[in-house]
Design a protein around this motif. Structure first.
Motif, short mmCIF file in Angstrom:
data_model
loop_
_atom_site.label_atom_id
_atom_site.label_comp_id
_atom_site.label_asym_id
_atom_site.label_seq_id
_atom_site.Cartn_x
_atom_site.Cartn_y
_atom_site.Cartn_z
N ALA A 1 53.22 35.46 39.64
CA ALA A 1 53.08 36.79 39.02
C ALA A 1 51.76 36.87 38.26
O ALA A 1 51.36 35.93 37.58
N LEU A 2 51.11 38.01 38.37
CA LEU A 2 49.83 38.24 37.69
C LEU A 2 50.04 38.26 36.17
O LEU A 2 50.87 39.00 35.67
N VAL A 3 49.27 37.42 35.46
CA VAL A 3 49.37 37.37 34.00
C VAL A 3 48.03 37.58 33.31
O VAL A 3 47.96 37.70 32.10
N GLY A 4 46.94 37.61 34.09
CA GLY A 4 45.63 37.78 33.48
C GLY A 4 44.53 37.79 34.51
O GLY A 4 44.78 37.72 35.72
N ILE A 5 43.31 37.88 34.00
CA ILE A 5 42.13 37.80 34.86
C ILE A 5 41.07 37.01 34.11
O ILE A 5 40.94 37.13 32.89
N LEU A 6 40.37 36.18 34.84
CA LEU A 6 39.30 35.38 34.26
C LEU A 6 37.98 35.84 34.84
O LEU A 6 37.81 35.85 36.06
#
Length: 164
Positions: free
Chosen positions: A125-130
């Motif tokens: 599941a998507l939790v952030g972006i770097l």
């Protein structure tokens, strides 16, 4: 000086932004561009059921719509711009990293993939972006901290050294 280095191990979850801009594959390129402008971001993660299936960057929009080959190139297509969607311009199956991955490994993968922005997942599941920009800012701060510590050490050495 028993303090630990703060960069080893630096887990990605500490650097990743949690406020990820997302859209569906059906989102039009106009909506994507407007969202990027309004939110001051350089990418939109394309999701299905909270899992990243693609990413559209500002560069993707520019290159694919203006210089790319095929029916999404605005100079070559008969398609109406309102019909071109994220699915047409996104990088499908983008490089993703896990929130608990460590920075050196992630930087290596980013370099290999030529990616400046990568979705961060936890159990898929998507939790952030770097963003590479965030990494550079973090490392610059670390460098400033190290420099300040070295200045302090140098001052102690100078004060305890015999005068010549």
């Amino acid at each position: 000086m028993g303090s630990k280095r703060s960069d080893l191990p630096m887990r990605i979850e500490k650097l990743a932004r949690e406020d990820v801009v997302t859209a569906s594959q059906a989102t039009t390129v106009r909506e994507l561009a407007e969202t990027m402008f309004d939110r001051s971001v350089g990418s939109v993660v394309i999701v299905e059921s909270d899992e990243p299936v693609g990413i559209v960057t500002d560069r993707d929009l520019t290159v694919k719509l203006l210089a790319g080959e095929g029916d999404v190139n605005l100079f070559e297509t008969e398609r109406d711009l309102t019909e071109i969607t994220a699915a047409d311009v996104m990088t499908a199956d983008p490089l993703v990293v896990n929130a608990d991955d460590e920075l050196p490994r992630v930087l290596h993968h980013m370099d290999q993939a030529h990616a400046r922005r990568i979705p961060v997942v936890d159990d898929g599941a998507l939790v952030g972006i770097l963003a590479l920009d965030d990494v550079v800012i973090h490392l610059a701060g670390e460098s400033a901290h190290v420099s300040a510590q070295l200045d302090n050490v140098a001052s102690v050495i100078r004060s305890e050294s015999p005068e010549q």
